[in-house]
Write a protein that holds these residues in place. Structure first.
Motif, PDB file in Angstrom:
ATOM      1  N   THR A   1       0.809  -1.225   0.000  1.00  0.00           N
ATOM      2  CA  THR A   1       0.000   0.000   0.000  1.00  0.00           C
ATOM      3  C   THR A   1       0.836   1.266   0.000  1.00  0.00           C
ATOM      4  O   THR A   1       0.301   2.349  -0.254  1.00  0.00           O
ATOM      5  N   TRP A   2       2.128   1.164   0.267  1.00  0.00           N
ATOM      6  CA  TRP A   2       2.970   2.363   0.246  1.00  0.00           C
ATOM      7  C   TRP A   2       4.037   2.258  -0.838  1.00  0.00           C
ATOM      8  O   TRP A   2       4.017   2.976  -1.824  1.00  0.00           O
ATOM      9  N   TYR A   3       4.982   1.306  -0.702  1.00  0.00           N
ATOM     10  CA  TYR A   3       6.091   1.264  -1.658  1.00  0.00           C
ATOM     11  C   TYR A   3       5.612   0.964  -3.081  1.00  0.00           C
ATOM     12  O   TYR A   3       5.947   1.685  -4.022  1.00  0.00           O
ATOM     13  N   LEU A   4       4.833  -0.086  -3.246  1.00  0.00           N
ATOM     14  CA  LEU A   4       4.399  -0.443  -4.602  1.00  0.00           C
ATOM     15  C   LEU A   4       3.483   0.630  -5.194  1.00  0.00           C
ATOM     16  O   LEU A   4       3.623   1.001  -6.364  1.00  0.00           O
ATOM     17  N   ARG A   5       2.550   1.116  -4.398  1.00  0.00           N
ATOM     18  CA  ARG A   5       1.643   2.146  -4.907  1.00  0.00           C
ATOM     19  C   ARG A   5       2.401   3.414  -5.281  1.00  0.00           C
ATOM     20  O   ARG A   5       2.148   4.030  -6.313  1.00  0.00           O
TER      21      ARG A   5
END
Length: 349
Positions: free
Chosen positions: A26-30
């Motif tokens: 939810t943070w790095y990939l997004r």
């Protein structure tokens, strides 16, 4: 995870792993989608994928004592094609990764990023309370920060600006700049002590003529009152909303100009077009032709940006033609229904 496993607490370890997986997705990939898409700058794209690969391999090694068969499959998928002689054949033959991970730690960066994420959560809460959708840009946000973790970290301030969807981020050091403060003297506590000075104290409180001191005391009408002798009332300034979390203060500007509303509608249009792309089964790098009918002039000014983000090589303002390959829909922009349609470039008319 290591501390929990040494304490034979597999549940606690699993919860930490779950938290990390949520952060990764939810943070790095997004946040890295643009870096990973086809056509992105090659070196940055390779760096993003290399970081993801390292994170997944380390995750597999960390989960191995808890999920031995799943992690063995993960490890084989991630490392099987590398073919280097010094790579263990099994995840269960690798070393526990904590020692090598310590070499990559950057505590100051971790603290600063944690502050960014807290600020993002507070800003989203304020948006929700104010009824302002996430895609609606805001003019500015003010942050009063504990310890100044974001000082001289322009890249994180830019990330924060993009994540909150705001045009300007202003870092300030004093919460008093963000709120209107008034003082309410507590008469039961000061009545006997300052009897003759009470009229002057109350008059200064009504006029908000007050000096605030670092220890929490205040001076009203020439009399200094202790922190427990007054109640300080802080209210947001008109057109703003305020949230607090352990010393971090976030204030958003809730006033929306016509220009901001038009940009927000353009982002809603962009979202609707992306949904049409999914409905049409298009690949991420497929180029399209776009038709938009009934678009307000203020939103039309943003069409070039919308076209670039949705990979539209040609944009027509008018009704879409019939024929195969056309996927149509509509979107509500400020109470006005706008018809949209797309067709993959190269499709037959």
């Amino acid at each position: 995870v290591e501390a929990d496993l040494r304490d034979t607490d597999a549940v606690g370890a699993s919860r930490s792993i779950s938290t990390f997986i949520d952060d990764l997705s939810t943070w790095y990939l997004r946040r890295s989608r643009d870096r990973m898409r086809p056509g992105a700058e090659a070196v940055d794209r390779e760096s993003a994928f290399a970081t993801l690969h390292a994170a997944l391999v380390t995750l597999a090694r960390t989960m191995a004592p808890i999920l031995p068969f799943l992690t063995e499959s993960m490890y084989g998928n991630l490392m099987g094609s590398i073919g280097a002689r010094d790579i263990p054949d099994s995840v269960h033959l690798t070393r526990w990764p904590s020692a090598e991970m310590d070499r990559f730690r950057d505590p100051a960066l971790e603290t600063a990023m944690a502050t960014v994420r807290r600020a993002v959560d507070l800003a989203r809460t304020l948006r929700s309370q104010a009824g302002i959708r996430v895609r609606q840009p805001l003019a500015r946000v003010w942050l009063a920060l504990p310890g100044g973790e974001l000082a001289a970290r322009d890249e994180l301030v830019e990330l924060l600006r993009d994540e909150i969807n705001v045009r300007d981020v202003q870092l300030i050091g004093d919460e008093s700049e963000l709120v209107e403060r008034r003082v309410k003297p507590l008469l039961p506590k000061i009545g006997k002590k300052h009897g003759a000075a009470i009229p002057a104290i109350m008059a200064a409180a009504r006029e908000n003529t007050v000096d605030y001191h670092a220890d929490g005391s205040v001076t009203l009408g020439g009399v200094t009152l202790a922190p427990d002798e007054v109640e300080i009332l802080a209210t947001p300034r008109p057109g703003t909303a305020v949230a607090h979390d352990e010393g971090l203060v976030v204030v958003i500007d809730t006033e929306l100009t016509d220009d901001l509303r038009a940009e927000g509608d353009a982002r809603e249009l962009q979202r609707a077009i992306q949904d049409l792309r999914k409905d049409a089964g298009l690949e991420l790098d497929d180029r399209i032709q776009l038709w938009v009918d009934g678009l307000p002039d203020a939103v039309a000014a943003h069409l070039e940006t919308v076209a670039a983000e949705t990979l539209a090589d040609a944009v027509d303002q008018g009704a879409a033609p019939g024929g195969d390959g056309v996927t149509a829909g509509s979107v509500d922009l400020g109470g006005r229904s706008v018809a949209i349609a797309i067709r993959r470039r190269g499709s037959a008319a």
